[in-house]
Write an enzyme that holds these catalytic residues in place. Structure first.
Site, PDB file in Angstrom:
ATOM      1  N   LYS A  44      23.664  44.236  34.027  1.00 49.64           N
ATOM      2  CA  LYS A  44      24.955  43.565  33.788  1.00 49.64           C
ATOM      3  C   LYS A  44      24.973  42.184  34.445  1.00 49.64           C
ATOM      4  CE  LYS A  44      28.073  47.236  34.837  1.00 49.64           C
ATOM      5  NZ  LYS A  44      29.432  47.611  35.253  1.00 49.64           N
ATOM      6  N   LYS A  46      24.871  41.836  37.597  1.00 47.67           N
ATOM      7  CA  LYS A  46      25.661  42.024  38.833  1.00 47.67           C
ATOM      8  C   LYS A  46      24.753  42.599  39.909  1.00 47.67           C
ATOM      9  CE  LYS A  46      30.410  43.093  37.394  1.00 47.67           C
ATOM     10  NZ  LYS A  46      31.514  44.049  37.546  1.00 47.67           N
TER      11      LYS A  46
HETATM   12  N1  C2G Z   1      39.958  45.884  37.220  1.00 42.84           N
HETATM   13  C1  C2G Z   1      41.336  45.685  37.204  1.00 42.84           C
HETATM   14  N2  C2G Z   1      41.870  44.669  37.914  1.00 42.84           N
HETATM   15  C2  C2G Z   1      41.083  43.850  38.666  1.00 42.84           C
HETATM   16  C3  C2G Z   1      39.690  44.060  38.704  1.00 42.84           C
HETATM   17  C4  C2G Z   1      39.140  45.096  37.965  1.00 42.84           C
HETATM   18  O1  C2G Z   1      42.076  46.421  36.520  1.00 42.84           O
HETATM   19  N3  C2G Z   1      41.674  42.840  39.378  1.00 42.84           N
HETATM   20  C5  C2G Z   1      39.397  46.980  36.415  1.00 42.84           C
HETATM   21  C6  C2G Z   1      38.436  46.501  35.338  1.00 42.84           C
HETATM   22  O2  C2G Z   1      39.159  46.095  34.177  1.00 42.84           O
HETATM   23  C7  C2G Z   1      37.588  47.749  35.093  1.00 42.84           C
HETATM   24  C8  C2G Z   1      37.598  48.447  36.468  1.00 42.84           C
HETATM   25  O3  C2G Z   1      38.646  47.838  37.241  1.00 42.84           O
HETATM   26  O4  C2G Z   1      38.227  48.599  34.127  1.00 42.84           O
HETATM   27  C9  C2G Z   1      36.279  48.299  37.219  1.00 42.84           C
HETATM   28  O5  C2G Z   1      35.983  46.919  37.273  1.00 42.84           O
HETATM   29  P1  C2G Z   1      34.436  46.494  37.558  1.00 42.84           P
HETATM   30  O6  C2G Z   1      33.938  47.235  38.736  1.00 42.84           O
HETATM   31  O7  C2G Z   1      34.365  45.005  37.509  1.00 42.84           O
HETATM   32  O8  C2G Z   1      33.723  47.135  36.272  1.00 42.84           O
HETATM   33  P2  C2G Z   1      32.959  46.378  35.102  1.00 42.84           P
HETATM   34  O9  C2G Z   1      31.909  45.506  35.657  1.00 42.84           O
HETATM   35  O10 C2G Z   1      34.003  45.804  34.218  1.00 42.84           O
HETATM   36  O11 C2G Z   1      32.177  47.601  34.407  1.00 42.84           O
HETATM   37  O12 C2G Z   1      30.697  50.258  30.814  1.00 42.84           O
HETATM   38  C10 C2G Z   1      31.810  49.600  31.393  1.00 42.84           C
HETATM   39  C11 C2G Z   1      31.392  48.841  32.613  1.00 42.84           C
HETATM   40  O13 C2G Z   1      30.712  49.675  33.543  1.00 42.84           O
HETATM   41  C12 C2G Z   1      32.632  48.254  33.271  1.00 42.84           C
END
Ligand code: C2G
Length: 129
Positions: A44, A46
């Site tokens: 990703k 990351k």
């Molecule tokens: N999130 C949120 N508000 C934020 C930050 C994150 O609602 N201020 C939500 C994101 O929308 C996501 C969840 O928290 O639904 C986890 O965020 P991340 O750890 O950044 O996950 P991501 O990299 O988006 O991975 O297959 C799907 C991926 O694994 C999602």
């Protein structure tokens, strides 16, 4: 029993994560979370500060998460929906529309992202200290 499913990295756990998990959990009777593996995160683009094991432990310590498992690829969601007998799949609104293909096997919801907080912002702020 209504099962809710979501996925994410959840690095440097913050209130954006908490508020999403709380709202998702409230939609059903149990919430299962696919936690991105360290290897999947590399894909990703990351690099998480916390390891998969630490991120999984933190999620399980919350009152909203009932079970966690490893997310190793983009295309395991449909199998996971069946494996956990999922009723509702949910993600934050930055993913709006991206998983609508799952609508034939479960409800799909996108919940409003929490403004002004992100793992990236936390890392940037700490780098300035
Ligand atoms: N999130 C949120 N508000 C934020 C930050 C994150 O609602 N201020 C939500 C994101 O929308 C996501 C969840 O928290 O639904 C986890 O965020 P991340 O750890 O950044 O996950 P991501 O990299 O988006 O991975 O297959 C799907 C991926 O694994 C999602």
């Amino acid at each position: 029993q209504k099962t809710v499913l979501t996925y994410g990295t959840f690095d440097l756990f913050h209130v954006g994560h908490v508020r999403l998990l709380k709202r998702l959990r409230a939609l059903g009777d149990r919430l299962v979370v696919g936690v991105s593996s360290d290897e999947f995160n590399t894909g990703k683009g990351k690099k998480s500060f916390c390891s998969f094991e630490e991120r999984a432990e933190i999620l399980l310590a919350t009152e909203y998460v009932d079970a966690v498992f490893a997310e190793n690829s983009w295309d395991q969601k449909r199998a996971d929906v069946k494996r956990f007998n999922v009723d509702i799949f949910g993600m934050g609104s930055d993913w709006a529309g991206k998983f609508d293909d799952l609508k034939d096997c479960c409800d799909v919801v996108y919940l409003e992202r929490t403004q002004d907080v992100s793992t990236t912002d936390i890392k940037k702020a700490l780098a300035k200290i």
